[in-house]
Design an enzyme around this catalytic site. Sequence first.
Site, short mmCIF file in Angstrom:
data_model
loop_
_atom_site.label_atom_id
_atom_site.label_comp_id
_atom_site.label_asym_id
_atom_site.label_seq_id
_atom_site.Cartn_x
_atom_site.Cartn_y
_atom_site.Cartn_z
N ILE A 117 0.86 -1.17 0.00
CA ILE A 117 0.00 0.00 0.00
C ILE A 117 0.90 1.21 0.00
O ILE A 117 1.86 1.30 0.78
CB ILE A 117 -0.93 0.03 1.22
CG1 ILE A 117 -1.79 -1.25 1.29
CG2 ILE A 117 -1.87 1.24 1.16
CD1 ILE A 117 -1.21 -2.33 2.15
N CYS A 118 0.64 2.15 -0.91
CA CYS A 118 1.39 3.40 -0.96
C CYS A 118 2.88 3.12 -1.17
O CYS A 118 3.27 2.30 -1.99
CB CYS A 118 1.11 4.20 0.30
SG CYS A 118 1.60 5.94 0.25
N THR A 119 3.74 3.76 -0.38
CA THR A 119 5.19 3.60 -0.56
C THR A 119 5.72 2.28 -0.03
O THR A 119 6.93 2.03 -0.11
CB THR A 119 5.93 4.76 0.13
OG1 THR A 119 5.49 4.86 1.49
CG2 THR A 119 5.67 6.08 -0.60
#
Length: 338
Positions: A117-119
């Site tokens: 998720i995300c970075t």
Amino acid sequence: MSQAKPAPRLTVMVAFPRAQVLDITGPMQMFAGANGAAGARRYELVLTAEDKAPLKTNGGLKLMPDRSFSDFTAADFKRIDTLLICGGDGTAAAMENPALLSFCRKAAKQARRVASICTGAFVLAALGLLDGKRATTHWESLSKMQTLYPEIEVDEDAIYVRDGKFWTSAGVTTGIDMALAMIGEDMGHETALAVARQHVVYMIRPGGQSQFSAQLKAQSVAPGRLSDLMQWIIEHPSADLTIPALAERAHMSERTFARAFQAETGMTPARFVMQARLEHARQRLEQAQDPVEEVARASGFSNTEHMRRTFQRMLNVSPQAYRERFHSPALSALGVHS
């Protein structure tokens, strides 16, 4: 003879200090919601970190890990169905944490499905697990991923990407979209839709959808002629939205308008118009039972074939298939229209 109940899928979220709290709680809540919708524990949810001390997220909230990395036995690793890795301000430090990297490497090898998720995608990238694969991350970190990991095919626009057993999402709320897609794969679309409705999630967005909506793009532009024009385009998708017509409405020459629009928004006027029309059509298909021909006309497409080609190119699905997947009878019954 009654059939044995399926064993719950061990779903492990890897967290670290200064993680983005919604990267963790968003997907985990969707899986918990699937348990509720099924009336049984289909997912065994575990939050893990380097140790079991309270974990301070970048929003200031503290989370209590269920298990530490060292708690996992060889048998536990074999049981992992889905490995999730969050993102957040602490990602850079996580990428240099030997214990975290060792755990993720071992778990990813065993897991049926691995997701970030995300970075959190940078953790997978640092381990070389995304080499030669398509992946995405938060829009602010796309260029960094392209620079640091040129062997990854970075998708700059999608809210989540799946390549084999590896899933990556654009960040924060897109982790919810990705989790719903996983639930749909595991338990069927109706269950995923029930979970989305229970949590008042607006819709189940397909992974190919852009990270950059027309509405958000309009809101990001400084107040003035262009921001007013962009909002007008969103509200009038079936109007004449050619460059000459828009330039006249903005009181600019065509060349000046096109140049100013690109400089201010990072996209051409034609691209923005296409996104606005696509979003309008999507909402009509989700919320009403209007014939596809009427949706195309109201959304500003020249004909149904034009709309079909746009849906296929941008969402990899036809308008009719999109309606079958995402139409909400409840909203239609209420007479909700965009």
